[in-house]
Design a protein around this motif. Sequence first.
Motif, PDB file in Angstrom:
ATOM      1  N   ILE A  71       0.836  -1.200   0.000  1.00 39.53           N
ATOM      2  CA  ILE A  71       0.000   0.000   0.000  1.00 39.53           C
ATOM      3  C   ILE A  71       0.876   1.258   0.000  1.00 39.53           C
ATOM      4  O   ILE A  71       0.610   2.223  -0.731  1.00 39.53           O
ATOM      5  N   ALA A  72       1.951   1.217   0.800  1.00 37.38           N
ATOM      6  CA  ALA A  72       2.841   2.381   0.890  1.00 37.38           C
ATOM      7  C   ALA A  72       3.459   2.701  -0.465  1.00 37.38           C
ATOM      8  O   ALA A  72       3.394   3.837  -0.947  1.00 37.38           O
ATOM      9  N   THR A  97      13.447  13.296  -2.040  1.00 36.03           N
ATOM     10  CA  THR A  97      12.874  13.595  -3.349  1.00 36.03           C
ATOM     11  C   THR A  97      11.373  13.345  -3.358  1.00 36.03           C
ATOM     12  O   THR A  97      10.588  14.157  -3.859  1.00 36.03           O
ATOM     13  N   LEU A  98      10.977  12.217  -2.788  1.00 32.50           N
ATOM     14  CA  LEU A  98       9.545  11.896  -2.748  1.00 32.50           C
ATOM     15  C   LEU A  98       8.787  12.904  -1.893  1.00 32.50           C
ATOM     16  O   LEU A  98       7.671  13.308  -2.245  1.00 32.50           O
ATOM     17  N   ALA A  99       9.389  13.307  -0.776  1.00 32.37           N
ATOM     18  CA  ALA A  99       8.738  14.288   0.085  1.00 32.37           C
ATOM     19  C   ALA A  99       8.603  15.634  -0.624  1.00 32.37           C
ATOM     20  O   ALA A  99       7.572  16.310  -0.514  1.00 32.37           O
ATOM     21  N   ASN A 149       5.334  15.343   2.545  1.00 33.89           N
ATOM     22  CA  ASN A 149       6.069  14.619   3.581  1.00 33.89           C
ATOM     23  C   ASN A 149       5.594  13.185   3.753  1.00 33.89           C
ATOM     24  O   ASN A 149       6.363  12.299   4.141  1.00 33.89           O
ATOM     25  N   TRP A 150       4.301  12.939   3.464  1.00 33.81           N
ATOM     26  CA  TRP A 150       3.770  11.589   3.628  1.00 33.81           C
ATOM     27  C   TRP A 150       4.500  10.588   2.736  1.00 33.81           C
ATOM     28  O   TRP A 150       4.689   9.425   3.124  1.00 33.81           O
ATOM     29  N   ALA A 151       4.925  11.012   1.550  1.00 34.96           N
ATOM     30  CA  ALA A 151       5.578  10.097   0.613  1.00 34.96           C
ATOM     31  C   ALA A 151       6.946   9.659   1.144  1.00 34.96           C
ATOM     32  O   ALA A 151       7.309   8.483   1.051  1.00 34.96           O
TER      33      ALA A 151
END
Length: 398
Positions: free
Chosen positions: A163-164, A261-263, A268-270
Amino acid sequence: MAKSISIRSGLSSVLFWSVISAAFIGPGTVTTCAMAGSRFGPALLWALTFSTLGTIVLQEAAARVTIASGLSLGELLTKSYGSRIRWVMTTLFIAVALGCAAYQAGNILGAVSGLSLLTADFAFLSPQVLTLLVGTACVLLLWQGSTRLIANFMGLIVFLMGIAFAYVAAGTSPAATHLLTALVVPTLPTDSLVLVIGLIGTTIVPYNLFLGSGIGQTQSLSEMRWGIVLAVLIGGLISMAILLSGTLVTGEFSFVMVADTLAARLGNWAGALFGFGLFAAGFTSALTAPLAAAITAKSLLGWQENSGAYRAVWLVVMAVGLTFGLLGVKPVPIIILAQAANGLLLPIVTIFLLIAVNNKTLLPAPYRNRLWQNIALLLVVGVTAFLGLRNLWLALSA
């Protein structure tokens, strides 16, 4: 698939066989998939398609042999060839145990890296403290001795991890036609061969065949097939989601860089979800590597579950991983040796498996391979033989 299988038993079987997905989705898989996405976009997704289908073919064959004969893969080899290949059984066990011990350090360090991303604000949680916490949790779960409980626990972790990564991957939004093409059309961009080999090699792993044949004796054929197909497909989809998540990353590759990078791109959740996914990948693999070594000893050498020798195997594998984890270093020489050993192990095991699933003496006709199954297995054997020789060459070159 038998139509009489209930939804409850089907879901239970999927959860049970998720131990296979947990075994091949480790920090190495996260690193390889994310790096492939970062460097080549979705172009190498086809390698994960092949390796996922190949894993299903091999795992189904190994479990089918066990269900039909009542013997694990190692026991079947011993019965078929007797004491003549006792040295082969011992060599196979040493190769598997060596590989599990060498890569256990990476599993623990990967889990700790994920926790470090999640607990960066808590200075008292040093890497050494986190390593001890992860190691203690693994030992407690393994000591209680129920492979089904461990499998179900890891299945839940893999599901949450999926899911993440799927949530992060959804933010990449690749074009549908581009995505479908990448899934089924093989391409080899410049300097991509090593990553292609890595993507296939991190999914089709030899000790999973012993792990699967050692835990699946109690299932029916339909439950086994239902569980393996869906569990491995879920694992393959998670690997693909990790690769797609990696397409958002540019510049020098590191876990911190990926999370940052994702954040920055998605919020921030990523970054937090990536940290959880990395922890889950490391933790589940830190459980399955010692467990696989012990079950391989049971299968090849006849050591009984919960015996002193059986527990000593996984304790030694865990101790090696914890030692290198606490030192904060990777056992590079041992990993190179393990790479050479496992490079030879995979094609040897798959060839034995091909012979076993066509054995008219040990298997009733309904359980033996059909023509299309032999063709599929031969294809996987051919590719894994190439990978084994390639990995051996790389290891010797190193």
